[in-house]
Design a protein around this motif. Structure first.
Motif, PDB file in Angstrom:
ATOM      1  N   ASN A 101      67.988  47.206  12.008  1.00 29.20           N
ATOM      2  CA  ASN A 101      67.792  46.185  13.132  1.00 29.20           C
ATOM      3  C   ASN A 101      67.486  44.805  12.583  1.00 29.20           C
ATOM      4  N   ASN A 105      69.803  42.053  14.210  1.00 30.64           N
ATOM      5  CA  ASN A 105      69.160  40.681  14.941  1.00 30.64           C
ATOM      6  C   ASN A 105      69.770  39.278  14.057  1.00 30.64           C
ATOM      7  N   GLN A 108      73.216  38.611  15.944  1.00 29.12           N
ATOM      8  CA  GLN A 108      73.067  38.028  17.027  1.00 29.12           C
ATOM      9  C   GLN A 108      72.919  36.651  17.046  1.00 29.12           C
ATOM     10  N   ILE A 120      73.530  37.542  25.308  1.00 24.99           N
ATOM     11  CA  ILE A 120      73.548  38.866  25.114  1.00 24.99           C
ATOM     12  C   ILE A 120      73.154  39.694  26.297  1.00 24.99           C
ATOM     13  N   GLU A 122      72.901  43.402  26.963  1.00 25.37           N
ATOM     14  CA  GLU A 122      71.909  44.502  26.531  1.00 25.37           C
ATOM     15  C   GLU A 122      71.912  44.676  24.982  1.00 25.37           C
ATOM     16  N   VAL A 123      70.476  45.334  24.759  1.00 24.64           N
ATOM     17  CA  VAL A 123      70.382  45.754  23.356  1.00 24.64           C
ATOM     18  C   VAL A 123      69.710  47.065  23.561  1.00 24.64           C
ATOM     19  N   GLU A 125      69.123  50.897  21.053  1.00 20.49           N
ATOM     20  CA  GLU A 125      69.111  52.094  20.010  1.00 20.49           C
ATOM     21  C   GLU A 125      68.935  53.375  20.062  1.00 20.49           C
ATOM     22  N   LYS A 134      71.962  51.102  16.158  1.00 20.58           N
ATOM     23  CA  LYS A 134      71.340  49.736  16.929  1.00 20.58           C
ATOM     24  C   LYS A 134      72.560  49.094  17.364  1.00 20.58           C
ATOM     25  N   PHE A 136      74.317  46.303  20.705  1.00 14.38           N
ATOM     26  CA  PHE A 136      73.990  45.351  21.516  1.00 14.38           C
ATOM     27  C   PHE A 136      75.351  44.774  22.304  1.00 14.38           C
ATOM     28  N   SER A 137      75.259  44.300  23.224  1.00 17.75           N
ATOM     29  CA  SER A 137      76.506  43.868  24.149  1.00 17.75           C
ATOM     30  C   SER A 137      76.586  42.242  24.426  1.00 17.75           C
ATOM     31  N   TYR A 138      77.588  41.832  24.354  1.00 13.82           N
ATOM     32  CA  TYR A 138      77.774  40.471  24.745  1.00 13.82           C
ATOM     33  C   TYR A 138      78.801  39.978  25.464  1.00 13.82           C
TER      34      TYR A 138
END
Length: 191
Positions: A101, A105, A108, A120, A122-123, A125, A134, A136-138
């Protein structure tokens, strides 16, 4: 009569697509069946399922598409080069969810520092057996196009594995769930 024939053909196509809804059976994307196989990365340290038609991105194209000297260690791409999976294995100690995590982070934060237009989306896990993921999308900008990116962090052999998927933003709805499923197949390869 033509309308009836078209309806029958569409029903047959839908039935075919309903039989192919997992990585094991293949998945239809835009009426084309995408099949998957297990690939072994980083000298057989990592197993992951990837589309069988994807190839290693040629180094000349990788140098243009990923111009930084810190380009991904492994890049798998569709034949037209518009859909990519990239992989980096770092000697950063990992394993526990808190560490993964923290690194996600930090990643990001660096993305936002380098490009303030990064948003960003979505995040999330997930834990499968003993492995923690973990993701995340961007959204980012390419040359005259918007790009959908999905990043996954997990631990392999007590190192951090960073996996990234990207495609044209217009194709994200077709691919993002597939990319998540692919990342969740990642595991340490035991010889």
């Amino acid at each position: 009569m033509t309308y009836f024939d078209e309806a029958v053909l569409e029903m047959r196509q839908n039935q075919k697509e309903q039989k192919h809804t997992t990585l094991d059976t293949g998945i239809y994307v835009n009426k084309k069946l995408i099949e998957f196989k297990t690939e072994y990365l980083f000298r057989n340290q990592v197993d992951i399922m990837l589309p069988i038609t994807f190839i290693d991105m040629p180094s000349a194209i990788a140098a243009v598409k990923y111009p930084s000297e810190f380009r991904p260690q492994i890049i798998k791409t569709s034949l037209d080069g518009t859909i990519n999976f990239t992989f980096n294995l770092f000697d950063i100690p990992g394993g526990e969810a808190e560490r993964i995590n923290e690194i996600a982070n930090q990643f990001q934060a660096v993305l936002k520092q380098v490009n303030s237009s990064v948003k960003i989306l979505e995040v999330f896990e997930e834990k499968q057996k003993e492995q923690y993921f973990k993701m995340f999308s961007y959204k980012s900008s390419g040359i005259d196009v918007q790009i959908y990116n999905l990043v996954c962090m997990t631990s392999i052999k007590n190192k951090i594995l960073q996996e990234t998927f990207n495609c044209l933003f217009d194709e994200a709805d077709d691919w993002k769930d597939i990319a998540k499923s692919i990342f969740l197949t990642t595991k340490e390869h035991f010889l």
